[in-house]
Design an enzyme around this catalytic site. Structure first.
Site, PDB file in Angstrom:
ATOM      1  N   HIS A  60      11.168  -2.364  -6.010  1.00 26.60           N
ATOM      2  CA  HIS A  60       9.913  -3.019  -5.640  1.00 26.60           C
ATOM      3  C   HIS A  60       9.311  -3.702  -6.851  1.00 26.60           C
ATOM      4  CE1 HIS A  60       9.274   1.249  -6.534  1.00 26.60           C
ATOM      5  NE2 HIS A  60       8.133   0.899  -7.103  1.00 26.60           N
ATOM      6  N   HIS A  73       5.961  -4.904  -8.472  1.00 29.85           N
ATOM      7  CA  HIS A  73       4.507  -4.790  -8.421  1.00 29.85           C
ATOM      8  C   HIS A  73       3.906  -6.145  -8.802  1.00 29.85           C
ATOM      9  CE1 HIS A  73       4.163  -0.246  -8.502  1.00 29.85           C
ATOM     10  NE2 HIS A  73       5.375  -0.373  -9.021  1.00 29.85           N
ATOM     11  N   ASP A 123      -0.306  -2.111  -2.057  1.00 31.81           N
ATOM     12  CA  ASP A 123      -0.060  -0.767  -2.580  1.00 31.81           C
ATOM     13  C   ASP A 123      -1.154   0.171  -2.056  1.00 31.81           C
ATOM     14  OD1 ASP A 123       1.669   0.372  -5.259  1.00 31.81           O
ATOM     15  OD2 ASP A 123      -0.063   1.552  -4.569  1.00 31.81           O
TER      16      ASP A 123
HETATM   17  P1  AMP Z   1       6.652   3.165  -8.707  1.00 34.41           P
HETATM   18  O1  AMP Z   1       5.885   4.202  -9.462  1.00 34.41           O
HETATM   19  O2  AMP Z   1       6.961   1.939  -9.498  1.00 34.41           O
HETATM   20  O3  AMP Z   1       7.877   3.765  -8.029  1.00 34.41           O
HETATM   21  O4  AMP Z   1       5.677   2.652  -7.576  1.00 34.41           O
HETATM   22  C1  AMP Z   1       5.626   3.143  -6.279  1.00 34.41           C
HETATM   23  C2  AMP Z   1       4.364   2.595  -5.684  1.00 34.41           C
HETATM   24  O5  AMP Z   1       4.410   2.803  -4.286  1.00 34.41           O
HETATM   25  C3  AMP Z   1       3.080   3.272  -6.194  1.00 34.41           C
HETATM   26  O6  AMP Z   1       2.254   2.284  -6.797  1.00 34.41           O
HETATM   27  C4  AMP Z   1       2.459   3.866  -4.930  1.00 34.41           C
HETATM   28  O7  AMP Z   1       1.071   3.808  -4.923  1.00 34.41           O
HETATM   29  C5  AMP Z   1       3.097   3.012  -3.843  1.00 34.41           C
HETATM   30  N1  AMP Z   1       3.155   3.641  -2.543  1.00 34.41           N
HETATM   31  C6  AMP Z   1       3.602   4.892  -2.243  1.00 34.41           C
HETATM   32  N2  AMP Z   1       3.544   5.103  -0.910  1.00 34.41           N
HETATM   33  C7  AMP Z   1       3.051   3.964  -0.359  1.00 34.41           C
HETATM   34  C8  AMP Z   1       2.741   3.561   0.981  1.00 34.41           C
HETATM   35  N3  AMP Z   1       2.935   4.369   2.042  1.00 34.41           N
HETATM   36  N4  AMP Z   1       2.242   2.312   1.184  1.00 34.41           N
HETATM   37  C9  AMP Z   1       2.034   1.482   0.134  1.00 34.41           C
HETATM   38  N5  AMP Z   1       2.319   1.801  -1.144  1.00 34.41           N
HETATM   39  C10 AMP Z   1       2.802   3.028  -1.385  1.00 34.41           C
END
Ligand code: AMP
Ligand code: ZN
Length: 113
Positions: free
Chosen positions: A99, A101, A30
């Protein structure tokens, strides 16, 4: 999907730090880690969220298995870890490609409201 951030990451069009990969899943760090270990496991095919994944139980199982393998690779399988699928507005979901986590590597706090 053309406009999907995680589809672009899977395609290699946006850089990521890969941790684990199978035929159907990809795991990467992340960009804004919420714990010492914070890895996202995604299906390579676009599915919007956990509600959609429920229609694909084999893929759902593959994501969970990949998550456990990530925990093993990261050395947190025995110390403990948390799996989270944020789904919908109340969960503050921000990316519309399902996704998982994987969080851990230190003592996590309670979560909820
Ligand atoms: P959610 O809030 O469950 O939709 O989580 C989305 C996650 O994607 C967040 O924890 C972000 O930090 C992560 N995220 C967003 N853009 C990227 C990226 N380019 N590479 C890795 N993680 C990302
Ligand atoms: Zn996507």
């Amino acid at each position: 999907m053309a406009d999907c951030l995680f589809c672009k990451i899977i395609a290699g069009d946006i850089p990521s730090t890969g941790v684990h990969e199978t035929d159907t899943t990809y795991a990467f760090r992340d960009i804004n880690p919420q714990s010492r270990v914070h890895v996202l496991v995604v299906p390579k095919n676009h599915h919007e969220d956990a509600n959609e994944l429920a229609n694909h139980p084999n893929l759902l199982a593959a994501l969970l298995k990949a998550g456990v393998e990530v925990a093993d690779i990261e050395g947190i399988k025995d110390s403990g870890y948390r799996f989270v699928f944020n789904t919908g507005d109340d969960a503050c979901r921000t990316v519309f490609h399902a996704h998982l986590h994987v969080l851990g590597g230190e003592q996590l706090t309670d979560f909820g409201r």
